[in-house]
Design an enzyme around this catalytic site. Structure first.
Site, short mmCIF file in Angstrom:
data_model
loop_
_atom_site.label_atom_id
_atom_site.label_comp_id
_atom_site.label_asym_id
_atom_site.label_seq_id
_atom_site.Cartn_x
_atom_site.Cartn_y
_atom_site.Cartn_z
N LYS A 183 44.06 45.68 33.99
CA LYS A 183 43.84 44.22 34.11
C LYS A 183 42.89 43.63 33.07
CE LYS A 183 44.83 43.61 39.05
NZ LYS A 183 44.34 43.06 40.32
N ASP A 200 45.65 36.11 41.58
CA ASP A 200 45.02 36.59 42.83
C ASP A 200 44.25 35.48 43.54
OD1 ASP A 200 45.94 39.19 42.88
OD2 ASP A 200 44.24 39.99 41.74
N1 LIG Z 1 45.62 40.42 49.14
C1 LIG Z 1 45.66 40.40 47.82
O1 LIG Z 1 46.45 39.72 47.19
C2 LIG Z 1 44.68 41.24 47.05
C3 LIG Z 1 44.58 41.12 45.66
C4 LIG Z 1 43.64 41.92 44.99
C5 LIG Z 1 42.88 42.83 45.71
N2 LIG Z 1 43.03 42.92 47.06
C6 LIG Z 1 42.20 43.83 47.88
O2 LIG Z 1 40.85 43.54 47.58
C7 LIG Z 1 40.08 44.69 47.86
C8 LIG Z 1 39.08 44.88 46.75
O3 LIG Z 1 39.77 45.10 45.56
P1 LIG Z 1 39.06 44.92 44.15
O4 LIG Z 1 40.10 45.01 43.12
O5 LIG Z 1 38.15 43.74 44.17
O6 LIG Z 1 38.17 46.27 44.10
P2 LIG Z 1 36.87 46.55 43.27
O7 LIG Z 1 36.85 45.77 41.99
O8 LIG Z 1 36.73 48.02 43.23
O9 LIG Z 1 35.66 45.97 44.19
C9 LIG Z 1 35.40 46.49 45.46
C10 LIG Z 1 34.29 45.69 46.12
O10 LIG Z 1 34.12 46.17 47.46
C11 LIG Z 1 32.77 46.58 47.65
N3 LIG Z 1 32.73 47.71 48.58
C12 LIG Z 1 33.63 48.74 48.68
N4 LIG Z 1 33.29 49.56 49.67
C13 LIG Z 1 32.15 49.05 50.22
C14 LIG Z 1 31.31 49.47 51.30
N5 LIG Z 1 31.58 50.58 52.01
N6 LIG Z 1 30.25 48.71 51.60
C15 LIG Z 1 29.97 47.58 50.89
N7 LIG Z 1 30.73 47.13 49.87
C16 LIG Z 1 31.80 47.87 49.53
C17 LIG Z 1 32.27 46.93 46.27
O11 LIG Z 1 30.86 46.88 46.26
P3 LIG Z 1 30.02 47.52 45.03
O12 LIG Z 1 30.05 46.53 43.91
O13 LIG Z 1 28.66 47.69 45.62
O14 LIG Z 1 30.69 48.83 44.70
C18 LIG Z 1 32.93 45.82 45.45
O15 LIG Z 1 32.23 44.62 45.58
C19 LIG Z 1 41.07 45.84 48.06
O16 LIG Z 1 41.18 46.09 49.45
C20 LIG Z 1 42.37 45.28 47.55
O17 LIG Z 1 43.48 45.81 48.26
C21 LIG Z 1 43.90 42.15 47.75
#
Ligand SMILES: NC(=O)c1ccc[n+]([C@@H]2O[C@H](COP(=O)([O-])OP(=O)(O)OC[C@H]3O[C@@H](n4cnc5c(N)ncnc54)[C@H](OP(=O)(O)O)[C@@H]3O)[C@@H](O)[C@H]2O)c1
Length: 286
Positions: free
Chosen positions: A73, A109
């Site tokens: 991305k 998104d």
């Molecule tokens: N519905 C949709 O269209 C859509 C689109 C995109 C993504 N998503 C979903 O969005 C979610 C995140 O994706 P992303 O791409 O943003 O991932 P990412 O860039 O890896 O970011 C993950 C985020 O979650 C936090 N996190 C993860 N585990 C945690 C925990 N146990 N306690 C506290 N904070 C935690 C991380 O905190 P840190 O910074 O502290 O690591 C970070 O802020 C996923 O579930 C994905 O499936 C959905």
């Protein structure tokens, strides 16, 4: 009179690694069939070192567009002719569309989230106070689009301070919203007056389906709209508990469908059959 034959398929798809479990094909192919379009959505494994060649191939085969998923991305920015202003702010592209010979990077998104908020629960982000849990890609996309749509205040709550601070600074510097950062190292007490609370972390995502964010659920009121980005399962413990406290809720499946629907329209120029796409993905997630 006989119509001129046209057996040519228009190609779109997704580049990713790993990509085999990406379900987007299911909703896009359902949409193409419903609209009687000779279009194909290809789920393509592209290794990180091959992205440049993959884009040469995309151009050579006159593909109409592509989605990008992990790990492409950000890297994709190098191979585009233009980046949409909101995607440039996020520094990430999940959808490429074609205008003639030009490839334009977009990010659908956050747009999908905003459309779900507007159409599924009738909330206009303008003037609203948001709390976003998380500061990763999803949080960034939602924060930027909510700010551009006129959100009054956005609080970023994140475990890793650097990421959270960087997102709050981006929103303050580049948009008209007022953003702040709160470090998340114990139960988060939601302040009074919050209109929209969003879980933009991966907490609750399959297979960790019993996990929920560490927040004070007693502070959730019926005046609040509570949203989750996690699409699988759509009904997370976070949303179920918020609903039990009377809040309106919005699941991540809606966001996923709308971001795909926005991509469909960018590619085909046609209105997307949202209900068909939703039904197709719902069947995948059960
Ligand atoms: N519905 C949709 O269209 C859509 C689109 C995109 C993504 N998503 C979903 O969005 C979610 C995140 O994706 P992303 O791409 O943003 O991932 P990412 O860039 O890896 O970011 C993950 C985020 O979650 C936090 N996190 C993860 N585990 C945690 C925990 N146990 N306690 C506290 N904070 C935690 C991380 O905190 P840190 O910074 O502290 O690591 C970070 O802020 C996923 O579930 C994905 O499936 C959905």
């Amino acid at each position: 009179m006989t119509q001129e034959a046209n057996y040519k398929a228009e190609l779109v798809g997704v580049f990713g690694h790993p990509v085999a479990e990406n379900p987007t094909i299911v909703m896009q192919e359902a949409a193409f069939q419903a609209m009687n379009l000779n279009w194909r959505y290809l789920t393509i494994e592209v290794y990180p070192q091959d992205l440049a060649d993959a884009f040469k191939g995309l151009r050579a085969m006159n593909m109409r567009g592509i989605n990008l998923t992990i790990p492409h991305k950000v890297e994709v920015l190098k191979y585009l002719d233009e980046i949409a202003p909101d995607a440039a702010l996020m520094g990430a592209v999940n959808t490429v569309r074609r205008e003639g010979d030009r490839l334009i990077g977009e990010n659908t998104d956050g747009k999908g989230f905003i459309r779900s908020l507007q159409q599924d629960v009738g909330i206009d982000p303008a003037g609203k106070k948001f709390v976003i849990l998380g500061a990763g890609g999803a949080a960034r996309a939602i924060g930027v689009e909510a700010a551009l749509a006129g959100a009054q205040q956005i609080t970023i709550v994140n475990r890793t301070p650097e990421r959270g601070q960087a997102l709050a600074a981006l929103l303050n510097d580049k948009t008209a919203t007022s953003a702040s950062f709160v470090a998340w190292n114990s139960e988060y007490a939601i302040p009074a007056g919050v209109d929209v609370l969003v879980n933009a972390t991966s907490i609750g995502l399959f297979p960790n389906v019993t996990e929920k964010p560490d927040i004070d659920f007693a502070a959730i009121s019926p005046a609040m709209t509570v949203c989750d980005v996690v699409p699988n399962p759509p009904q997370t413990p976070f949303l179920l508990e918020a609903a039990a406290r009377g809040a309106a809720t919005l699941d991540g499946l809606g966001m996923l469908v709308y971001q795909g629907a926005i991509g469909f329209t960018m590619w085909t120029g046609l209105e997307a059959p949202v209900a068909v796409m939703h039904q197709a993905l719902q069947a995948v997630f059960g």
